[in-house]
Design a protein around this motif. Structure first.
Motif, PDB file in Angstrom:
ATOM      1  N   GLY A 144     -25.329  -3.785  -3.026  1.00 13.52           N
ATOM      2  CA  GLY A 144     -25.094  -4.005  -4.218  1.00 13.52           C
ATOM      3  C   GLY A 144     -23.459  -3.921  -4.403  1.00 13.52           C
ATOM      4  N   VAL A 145     -22.987  -5.003  -4.903  1.00 13.54           N
ATOM      5  CA  VAL A 145     -21.655  -4.870  -5.425  1.00 13.54           C
ATOM      6  C   VAL A 145     -21.774  -5.064  -6.835  1.00 13.54           C
ATOM      7  CG1 VAL A 145     -19.523  -6.225  -5.195  1.00 13.54           C
ATOM      8  CG2 VAL A 145     -21.044  -6.260  -3.021  1.00 13.54           C
ATOM      9  N   LEU A 146     -21.510  -3.837  -7.326  1.00 12.83           N
ATOM     10  CA  LEU A 146     -21.718  -3.763  -8.914  1.00 12.83           C
ATOM     11  C   LEU A 146     -20.319  -3.995  -9.307  1.00 12.83           C
ATOM     12  CD1 LEU A 146     -24.361  -2.622  -7.972  1.00 12.83           C
ATOM     13  CD2 LEU A 146     -24.125  -0.983 -10.050  1.00 12.83           C
ATOM     14  N   ILE A 147     -20.183  -4.897 -10.310  1.00 12.73           N
ATOM     15  CA  ILE A 147     -18.739  -5.249 -10.991  1.00 12.73           C
ATOM     16  C   ILE A 147     -19.059  -5.112 -12.485  1.00 12.73           C
ATOM     17  CG2 ILE A 147     -17.168  -7.158 -11.218  1.00 12.73           C
ATOM     18  CD1 ILE A 147     -18.579  -8.676  -8.775  1.00 12.73           C
ATOM     19  N   ASP A 148     -18.153  -4.330 -12.959  1.00 18.64           N
ATOM     20  CA  ASP A 148     -18.135  -3.924 -14.381  1.00 18.64           C
ATOM     21  C   ASP A 148     -17.255  -4.959 -15.285  1.00 18.64           C
ATOM     22  OD1 ASP A 148     -15.222  -3.389 -14.258  1.00 18.64           O
ATOM     23  OD2 ASP A 148     -15.578  -1.500 -14.770  1.00 18.64           O
ATOM     24  N   ALA A 149     -17.291  -5.122 -16.721  1.00 25.22           N
ATOM     25  CA  ALA A 149     -16.674  -6.104 -17.454  1.00 25.22           C
ATOM     26  C   ALA A 149     -14.949  -6.036 -17.212  1.00 25.22           C
ATOM     27  CB  ALA A 149     -16.764  -5.517 -18.927  1.00 25.22           C
ATOM     28  N   ALA A 150     -14.449  -4.963 -16.773  1.00 28.24           N
ATOM     29  CA  ALA A 150     -13.021  -4.938 -16.166  1.00 28.24           C
ATOM     30  C   ALA A 150     -12.959  -5.606 -14.960  1.00 28.24           C
ATOM     31  CB  ALA A 150     -12.617  -3.455 -16.491  1.00 28.24           C
ATOM     32  N   GLY A 151     -13.964  -6.009 -14.118  1.00 26.18           N
ATOM     33  CA  GLY A 151     -13.570  -6.501 -12.983  1.00 26.18           C
ATOM     34  C   GLY A 151     -13.713  -5.452 -11.869  1.00 26.18           C
ATOM     35  N   ARG A 152     -13.907  -4.204 -12.019  1.00 27.64           N
ATOM     36  CA  ARG A 152     -13.662  -3.121 -11.125  1.00 27.64           C
ATOM     37  C   ARG A 152     -15.224  -3.169 -10.422  1.00 27.64           C
ATOM     38  NH1 ARG A 152     -13.089   1.973 -14.202  1.00 27.64           N
ATOM     39  NH2 ARG A 152     -14.910   1.479 -15.182  1.00 27.64           N
ATOM     40  N   PHE A 153     -15.095  -2.541  -9.018  1.00 27.34           N
ATOM     41  CA  PHE A 153     -16.595  -2.581  -8.278  1.00 27.34           C
ATOM     42  C   PHE A 153     -16.756  -1.253  -7.827  1.00 27.34           C
ATOM     43  CE2 PHE A 153     -12.648  -4.097  -6.006  1.00 27.34           C
ATOM     44  CZ  PHE A 153     -12.667  -3.212  -4.659  1.00 27.34           C
ATOM     45  N   LEU A 154     -17.998  -0.962  -7.708  1.00 33.63           N
ATOM     46  CA  LEU A 154     -18.445   0.341  -7.473  1.00 33.63           C
ATOM     47  C   LEU A 154     -18.599   0.721  -5.970  1.00 33.63           C
ATOM     48  CD1 LEU A 154     -19.592   3.022  -8.737  1.00 33.63           C
ATOM     49  CD2 LEU A 154     -21.752   2.270  -8.406  1.00 33.63           C
ATOM     50  N   LEU A 155     -17.788   1.713  -5.753  1.00 37.48           N
ATOM     51  CA  LEU A 155     -17.997   2.231  -4.232  1.00 37.48           C
ATOM     52  C   LEU A 155     -19.006   3.799  -4.366  1.00 37.48           C
ATOM     53  CD1 LEU A 155     -14.942   1.484  -2.539  1.00 37.48           C
ATOM     54  CD2 LEU A 155     -16.725   0.152  -2.145  1.00 37.48           C
ATOM     55  N   THR A 156     -19.517   3.959  -3.481  1.00 35.57           N
ATOM     56  CA  THR A 156     -20.157   5.372  -3.206  1.00 35.57           C
ATOM     57  C   THR A 156     -19.827   5.598  -1.908  1.00 35.57           C
ATOM     58  OG1 THR A 156     -22.225   4.395  -2.611  1.00 35.57           O
ATOM     59  CG2 THR A 156     -21.854   4.917  -4.868  1.00 35.57           C
ATOM     60  N   SER A 157     -19.919   7.307  -1.924  1.00 34.41           N
ATOM     61  CA  SER A 157     -19.474   7.767  -0.436  1.00 34.41           C
ATOM     62  C   SER A 157     -20.996   8.105   0.322  1.00 34.41           C
ATOM     63  CB  SER A 157     -19.109   9.303  -0.865  1.00 34.41           C
ATOM     64  OG  SER A 157     -19.574  10.183  -1.450  1.00 34.41           O
ATOM     65  N   ARG A 158     -21.163   7.831   1.530  1.00 33.11           N
ATOM     66  CA  ARG A 158     -22.291   8.324   2.212  1.00 33.11           C
ATOM     67  C   ARG A 158     -22.442   9.595   2.126  1.00 33.11           C
ATOM     68  NH1 ARG A 158     -24.784   4.597   4.650  1.00 33.11           N
ATOM     69  NH2 ARG A 158     -25.458   5.794   6.636  1.00 33.11           N
ATOM     70  N   PRO A 159     -23.813   9.807   2.038  1.00 36.59           N
ATOM     71  CA  PRO A 159     -23.988  11.648   1.753  1.00 36.59           C
ATOM     72  C   PRO A 159     -24.058  12.401   3.123  1.00 36.59           C
ATOM     73  CG  PRO A 159     -25.933  10.056   1.161  1.00 36.59           C
ATOM     74  CD  PRO A 159     -25.230   9.313   1.565  1.00 36.59           C
ATOM     75  N   ALA A 160     -23.955  13.542   3.128  1.00 39.49           N
ATOM     76  CA  ALA A 160     -23.796  14.442   4.133  1.00 39.49           C
ATOM     77  C   ALA A 160     -25.104  14.490   5.085  1.00 39.49           C
ATOM     78  CB  ALA A 160     -23.606  16.061   3.613  1.00 39.49           C
ATOM     79  N   GLY A 161     -24.963  14.382   6.194  1.00 34.38           N
ATOM     80  CA  GLY A 161     -26.082  14.304   7.294  1.00 34.38           C
ATOM     81  C   GLY A 161     -26.544  12.890   7.536  1.00 34.38           C
ATOM     82  N   LYS A 162     -25.916  12.147   7.134  1.00 36.27           N
ATOM     83  CA  LYS A 162     -25.928  10.662   7.432  1.00 36.27           C
ATOM     84  C   LYS A 162     -24.890  10.097   8.305  1.00 36.27           C
ATOM     85  CE  LYS A 162     -29.105   8.395   3.887  1.00 36.27           C
ATOM     86  NZ  LYS A 162     -29.125   7.529   2.929  1.00 36.27           N
ATOM     87  N   VAL A 163     -25.187   9.204   9.189  1.00 39.72           N
ATOM     88  CA  VAL A 163     -23.824   8.682   9.897  1.00 39.72           C
ATOM     89  C   VAL A 163     -22.600   7.914   9.123  1.00 39.72           C
ATOM     90  CG1 VAL A 163     -23.500   6.432  11.921  1.00 39.72           C
ATOM     91  CG2 VAL A 163     -25.628   7.794  11.486  1.00 39.72           C
ATOM     92  N   TYR A 164     -21.758   8.504   9.477  1.00 42.68           N
ATOM     93  CA  TYR A 164     -20.372   7.944   8.702  1.00 42.68           C
ATOM     94  C   TYR A 164     -20.348   8.800   7.261  1.00 42.68           C
ATOM     95  CZ  TYR A 164     -19.157   4.364  11.950  1.00 42.68           C
ATOM     96  OH  TYR A 164     -18.831   3.620  13.021  1.00 42.68           O
ATOM     97  N   ALA A 165     -20.979  10.045   7.313  1.00 44.48           N
ATOM     98  CA  ALA A 165     -21.037  10.819   5.879  1.00 44.48           C
ATOM     99  C   ALA A 165     -19.557  10.920   5.463  1.00 44.48           C
ATOM    100  CB  ALA A 165     -21.564  12.362   6.375  1.00 44.48           C
ATOM    101  N   GLY A 166     -19.337  10.832   4.136  1.00 37.54           N
ATOM    102  CA  GLY A 166     -18.093  10.790   3.470  1.00 37.54           C
ATOM    103  C   GLY A 166     -17.405   9.505   3.416  1.00 37.54           C
ATOM    104  N   TYR A 167     -17.687   8.398   4.155  1.00 40.31           N
ATOM    105  CA  TYR A 167     -17.160   7.135   4.269  1.00 40.31           C
ATOM    106  C   TYR A 167     -17.777   6.527   2.980  1.00 40.31           C
ATOM    107  CZ  TYR A 167     -15.189   7.043   8.911  1.00 40.31           C
ATOM    108  OH  TYR A 167     -14.486   7.235  10.024  1.00 40.31           O
ATOM    109  N   TRP A 168     -16.831   5.744   2.453  1.00 44.99           N
ATOM    110  CA  TRP A 168     -17.126   4.791   1.171  1.00 44.99           C
ATOM    111  C   TRP A 168     -17.750   3.596   1.400  1.00 44.99           C
ATOM    112  CZ3 TRP A 168     -16.627   7.133  -3.777  1.00 44.99           C
ATOM    113  CH2 TRP A 168     -15.968   8.248  -4.065  1.00 44.99           C
ATOM    114  N   GLU A 169     -18.550   2.969   0.621  1.00 46.23           N
ATOM    115  CA  GLU A 169     -19.267   2.072   0.892  1.00 46.23           C
ATOM    116  C   GLU A 169     -19.725   1.190  -0.268  1.00 46.23           C
ATOM    117  OE1 GLU A 169     -23.002   2.577   3.393  1.00 46.23           O
ATOM    118  OE2 GLU A 169     -23.559   3.893   1.914  1.00 46.23           O
ATOM    119  N   PHE A 170     -20.044   0.254  -0.364  1.00 51.03           N
ATOM    120  CA  PHE A 170     -21.148  -0.354  -1.486  1.00 51.03           C
ATOM    121  C   PHE A 170     -22.362   0.142  -1.190  1.00 51.03           C
ATOM    122  CE2 PHE A 170     -17.403  -3.353  -1.018  1.00 51.03           C
ATOM    123  CZ  PHE A 170     -17.314  -3.473  -2.270  1.00 51.03           C
TER     124      PHE A 170
END
Length: 142
Positions: free
Chosen positions: A13-39
């Motif tokens: 999901g590429v969530l885009i707000d009214a200002a044109g910003r997009f949402l990134l979330t960090s990968r949770p602890a315990g998952k591969v690439y934990a702490g990396y930011w992604e959609f």
């Protein structure tokens, strides 16, 4: 000789707000690439469409109910742990309060992205945004 790996289909999901910003979330602890930011998003379950998977994943991970899903691009990415087929979909409307149900972090971003590190499979999307928006220069740090 090893068998060719079967790609894992992932709804993103590429969530885009009214200002044109997009949402990134960090990968949770315990998952591969934990702490990396992604959609945000996740794997399709058997028989699930990309849209159905995206609705389920964003409800499970973020506590939101999304409106219309706009399929955007499909990209293959070969990580050491998995070959993934990423189905990127733009989402402009949703309902509910964001809840980080996997103790992940969230950040609304524009180009260049400020959060680090960015997951390798996320980088092409930042390039596509740059092309769409006529943005010049690095899309992210690192």
């Amino acid at each position: 000789m090893s068998e060719a790996r079967q790609p894992v289909d992932v709804a993103v999901g590429v969530l885009i707000d009214a200002a044109g910003r997009f949402l990134l979330t960090s990968r949770p602890a315990g998952k591969v690439y934990a702490g990396y930011w992604e959609f945000p998003g996740g794997k399709l379950e058997a028989g699930e469409s990309v849209e159905d998977a995206l609705r389920r994943e964003l409800q499970e991970e973020l506590g939101i109910t999304i409106g219309a899903v706009h399929p955007w691009k499909v990209e293959m990415y070969d990580y050491p742990h998995a070959l993934v087929r990423l189905h990127f979909c733009k989402v402009y409307d949703w309902q509910g309060e964001f809840e980080m149900r996997e103790a992940q972090r969230m950040a609304w971003q524009t180009l260049p992205v400020e959060v680090t590190p960015v997951l390798p499979g996320t980088v092409p999307v930042l390039r596509w945004f740059a092309e769409e928006r006529g943005f010049e220069g690095p899309t992210h740090r690192g």
